[in-house]
Design an enzyme around this catalytic site. Sequence first.
Site, mmCIF file in Angstrom:
data_model
loop_
_atom_site.group_PDB
_atom_site.id
_atom_site.type_symbol
_atom_site.label_atom_id
_atom_site.label_comp_id
_atom_site.label_asym_id
_atom_site.label_seq_id
_atom_site.Cartn_x
_atom_site.Cartn_y
_atom_site.Cartn_z
ATOM 1 C CB ALA A 39 -106.812 34.720 124.098
ATOM 2 N NE ARG A 82 -79.288 4.904 85.012
ATOM 3 C CZ ARG A 82 -79.717 5.367 83.845
ATOM 4 N NH1 ARG A 82 -79.395 6.587 83.454
ATOM 5 N NH2 ARG A 82 -80.484 4.631 83.066
ATOM 6 N N GLY A 126 -88.133 -3.792 86.169
ATOM 7 C CA GLY A 126 -86.739 -3.340 86.166
ATOM 8 C C GLY A 126 -86.283 -2.824 87.524
ATOM 9 C CB ALA A 174 -110.983 35.537 132.369
HETATM 10 C C1 UD1 Z 1 -86.243 0.305 75.794
HETATM 11 C C2 UD1 Z 1 -86.342 -0.031 74.295
HETATM 12 C C3 UD1 Z 1 -85.772 1.118 73.492
HETATM 13 C C4 UD1 Z 1 -86.473 2.401 73.827
HETATM 14 C C5 UD1 Z 1 -86.424 2.647 75.327
HETATM 15 C C6 UD1 Z 1 -87.274 3.814 75.704
HETATM 16 C C7 UD1 Z 1 -86.141 -2.456 74.111
HETATM 17 C C8 UD1 Z 1 -85.226 -3.563 73.779
HETATM 18 N N1 UD1 Z 1 -85.603 -1.241 74.035
HETATM 19 O O1 UD1 Z 1 -84.869 0.371 76.103
HETATM 20 O O2 UD1 Z 1 -85.911 0.861 72.109
HETATM 21 O O3 UD1 Z 1 -85.881 3.497 73.136
HETATM 22 O O4 UD1 Z 1 -86.910 1.515 76.051
HETATM 23 O O5 UD1 Z 1 -87.069 4.142 77.038
HETATM 24 O O6 UD1 Z 1 -87.294 -2.661 74.373
HETATM 25 N N2 UD1 Z 1 -88.474 -4.122 81.952
HETATM 26 C C9 UD1 Z 1 -89.029 -5.219 82.562
HETATM 27 N N3 UD1 Z 1 -88.390 -6.405 82.472
HETATM 28 C C10 UD1 Z 1 -87.234 -6.570 81.785
HETATM 29 C C11 UD1 Z 1 -86.674 -5.436 81.163
HETATM 30 C C12 UD1 Z 1 -87.316 -4.221 81.264
HETATM 31 O O7 UD1 Z 1 -90.085 -5.126 83.194
HETATM 32 O O8 UD1 Z 1 -86.733 -7.681 81.737
HETATM 33 C C13 UD1 Z 1 -89.161 -2.819 82.054
HETATM 34 C C14 UD1 Z 1 -88.367 -1.784 82.805
HETATM 35 O O9 UD1 Z 1 -88.697 -1.810 84.182
HETATM 36 C C15 UD1 Z 1 -88.820 -0.500 82.151
HETATM 37 C C16 UD1 Z 1 -89.133 -0.918 80.723
HETATM 38 O O10 UD1 Z 1 -89.330 -2.307 80.763
HETATM 39 O O11 UD1 Z 1 -89.997 0.006 82.716
HETATM 40 C C17 UD1 Z 1 -88.023 -0.559 79.768
HETATM 41 O O12 UD1 Z 1 -86.846 -1.202 80.158
HETATM 42 P P1 UD1 Z 1 -85.439 -0.496 80.010
HETATM 43 O O13 UD1 Z 1 -84.393 -1.408 80.510
HETATM 44 O O14 UD1 Z 1 -85.507 0.856 80.593
HETATM 45 O O15 UD1 Z 1 -85.335 -0.406 78.419
HETATM 46 P P2 UD1 Z 1 -84.251 0.353 77.602
HETATM 47 O O16 UD1 Z 1 -83.039 -0.482 77.527
HETATM 48 O O17 UD1 Z 1 -84.122 1.718 78.078
#
Ligand code: UD1
Length: 458
Positions: free
Chosen positions: A379, A17, A13, A422
Amino acid sequence: MNQALEVIILAAGQGTRMKSALPKVLHAIGGEAMLARVYRTARLLEPKHIHIVYGHGADLVRERLGHLDAVWTLQDRQLGTGHAVAQAMPKVGDDSRVLILYGDVPLIEAQTLDRLVDAAADALAVLTIELDNPTGYGRVVRDRDGRVQRIVEQKDASAEERAIREINTGLLAVDAARLRGWLERLDNHNAQGEYYLTDIIAMAVEDGVVINTVSAPDIEQVSGINDRQQLATLERALQQRQARQLMLAGVTLLDPARFDLRGELSVGRDVIIDVNVVIEGRVVLGDNVTIGANCMLKDVEIGAGTEIKPMSIIESAVIGAGAHIGPFARIRPETRIADGAHIGNFVEVKKSDIGAGSKVNHLSYIGDTTMGAKVNIGAGTITCNYDGANKHRTVIGDGVFVGSDTQLVAPVTVYDNATIGAGSTITKDAPAGELTLSRSKQVTINGWKRPGKKSSDK
Ligand code: UD1
Ligand code: CA
């Protein structure tokens, strides 16, 4: 468990932010990239493989963390958590159990993961937690008998479902063969147009697989990091956790809220650490060591009973027992200080050996020096180790006494029990047991007068 364990860490991901050029999973917590921390925790479970699904900032992630013993899988486009897991599956054996972790949930503990993996015996196990404010998370939907039916994402949930306070942490464990089958059937027909890993829950229920939930022991373990404020909050949580463990191990922390450990600290008995001490890398403190306020220690070993006084900075050094360092000492890399030595205020030591019981108490620079035992350095003494092009060594024997404000121009040797007068600039070796000095003789000019102001200047 005789089934092999395969861990998949999702780390592709973007982390918009964070507002950073650095991929989110490389931001440090406890002095370590958060992804590296998750990896290290996963290692404690002794899995067959750890798979890392990476994507955003791929080159930098591989450059910084390529040394980890992981199976790396690139997810080019981040199409959802289900899609991410599917990328790693071709390298996962059917007979294994899969544990899914997030690279941005760094404080998860091995004990919790053990419970989750155990709960996945002939079942799908989901780590959940109840939150007062579940906004944003996937909700765990149960039937009247309390059996999990499915997980619904915030954006797809009805008002009634949004009222559910039990949320999906995202961490789950399940049999690989079953997971593979469900992943193949995922679609992206939902509010976010993503392949949701969470959709496998309803598929499992349909296939008659039991869904077990394991409840996370505290919120920090399952908290994700999305911005720098959350990063700072979890950093504090980690520091509190570490401080607690150290105190339970017998360390006195004068204020656990003003102590930072970014690495590994091992301690003997009755170690005392004053406020605002920062410890990095691997630090070993022997019995009865005391560390004064505002010190920084990085990759240091300190022997029993040694006292590090306030405001000292020590890096890549080994310090013996019963030594006194500081206040305001700077000990630089490749330095060894033997038992009972004293390094005092405003003294810098670099790449040097200081022998047992030797004293460099005030305002000195000792670099590239081999110093014997029971030496006394006055020193303001400086080892002139650099000729503008090359570094040279200064060798000082046992029992040497160097008078204040002396320059030892390296390469130079001062033999055992020599005394240096010294104010000397020593450019040639000084013989053992003799007094050597290089200053010009003191003279008095009788009748000399200070210049006065010229009368015309009035
Ligand atoms: C996900 C869960 C949600 C849970 C939440 C907890 C799903 C659909 N939803 O939501 O139920 O409450 O986490 O935080 O699973 N990532 C990838 N590749 C992708 C998408 C995400 O590697 O294509 C990784 C992100 O980097 C992250 C993790 O997966 O580390 C979670 O992804 P994120 O987009 O934060 O999931 P949420 O939408 O928050
Ligand atoms: Ca998230």
